[in-house]
Write a protein that holds these residues in place. Sequence first.
Motif, PDB file in Angstrom:
ATOM      1  N   LEU A  22      10.918  -0.598   2.701  1.00 36.29           N
ATOM      2  CA  LEU A  22      10.797  -0.945   1.286  1.00 36.29           C
ATOM      3  C   LEU A  22      12.113  -1.482   0.750  1.00 36.29           C
ATOM      4  N   SER A  26      10.345  -3.029  -4.143  1.00 36.37           N
ATOM      5  CA  SER A  26       9.138  -2.420  -3.580  1.00 36.37           C
ATOM      6  C   SER A  26       8.317  -3.406  -2.753  1.00 36.37           C
ATOM      7  N   LYS A 197       3.426   5.901   1.118  1.00 40.52           N
ATOM      8  CA  LYS A 197       3.813   4.911   0.118  1.00 40.52           C
ATOM      9  C   LYS A 197       3.626   3.485   0.650  1.00 40.52           C
ATOM     10  N   ILE A 201       1.056   0.784  -1.030  1.00 41.84           N
ATOM     11  CA  ILE A 201       1.501  -0.514  -1.546  1.00 41.84           C
ATOM     12  C   ILE A 201       0.748  -1.652  -0.858  1.00 41.84           C
ATOM     13  N   GLU A 204      -2.875  -1.779  -2.068  1.00 41.67           N
ATOM     14  CA  GLU A 204      -2.937  -2.371  -3.402  1.00 41.67           C
ATOM     15  C   GLU A 204      -2.787  -3.903  -3.330  1.00 41.67           C
TER      16      GLU A 204
END
Length: 215
Positions: A22, A26, A197, A201, A204
């Motif tokens: 990351l 992000s 995470k 991400i 999404e």
Amino acid sequence: AMAYGDDGHNLREVLATFKSCLDEKSEILMDPYLAGWKGLVRFLNTMGTIFTFVSKDAVAKIQIMEEFRSGPHKESYRTLQSMVSYEMANNLVDMKKNTERPVSGCRTILRLHRALLWLQLFLEGLRTGGADCKTSVVCTDSYNASLANYHPWIIRKATTIAFCTLPNREAFFENMKVGSNEEAVEMLGEALPHIKKLYDITQELYSQHKLLDLP
Ligand code: 1PX
């Protein structure tokens, strides 16, 4: 000294590679993402030749991405986000099956992304499973909740048979080369939120661009 052996498959380092994916915006950096997968493949290669069909497929997909990363449009493949923008804007993503276009980065990463959910569920199962948990059951459950939904019967069958050969939890932890069982559990507890995470991400990103069903 054995516990911290440097034979190329220390799982702590592999999972730390994923953590380093990351960037400050992000966005997910392609190079450490692929390096993380390479580390997992090295680990998988210590689990016996019965998993060769799995590691071959993973290696093939890593290589596809490495070619994009060293090709004429390498800058467009610096992050997963820039890859999606570039391939979408240039109509490089095949939305249908059986067409002649070359494989896209988007569909290739989607396969690894789905496998990352398996990894997350499996490691979480190992972490919380207790000393006498059955790793083959943990692994099968994780697979059925993730990758299996996208695999044809023959692959599901082969995979389930291979899972039966997995060693017990203690041997797994030993092979991770991160110290005692307690240290392994602690390491997983630290590493797993970062894996989750990354997964979230990417999920999404793919969902926003309606890429979650790419053939
Ligand atoms: C302590 C735990 C660490 C264990 C590390 C294990 C690393 C596993 C790396 C697995 C990467 C698998 C990528 C699979 C991608 C995929 O779904 N490919 C299928 C579809 O591709 P296509 O191009 O045709 O659309 C392809 O058909 C896959 C074929 C091979 C079977 C994949 C089974 C994956 C099972 C999950 C990994 C099991 C490893 C268990 C060892 C602990």
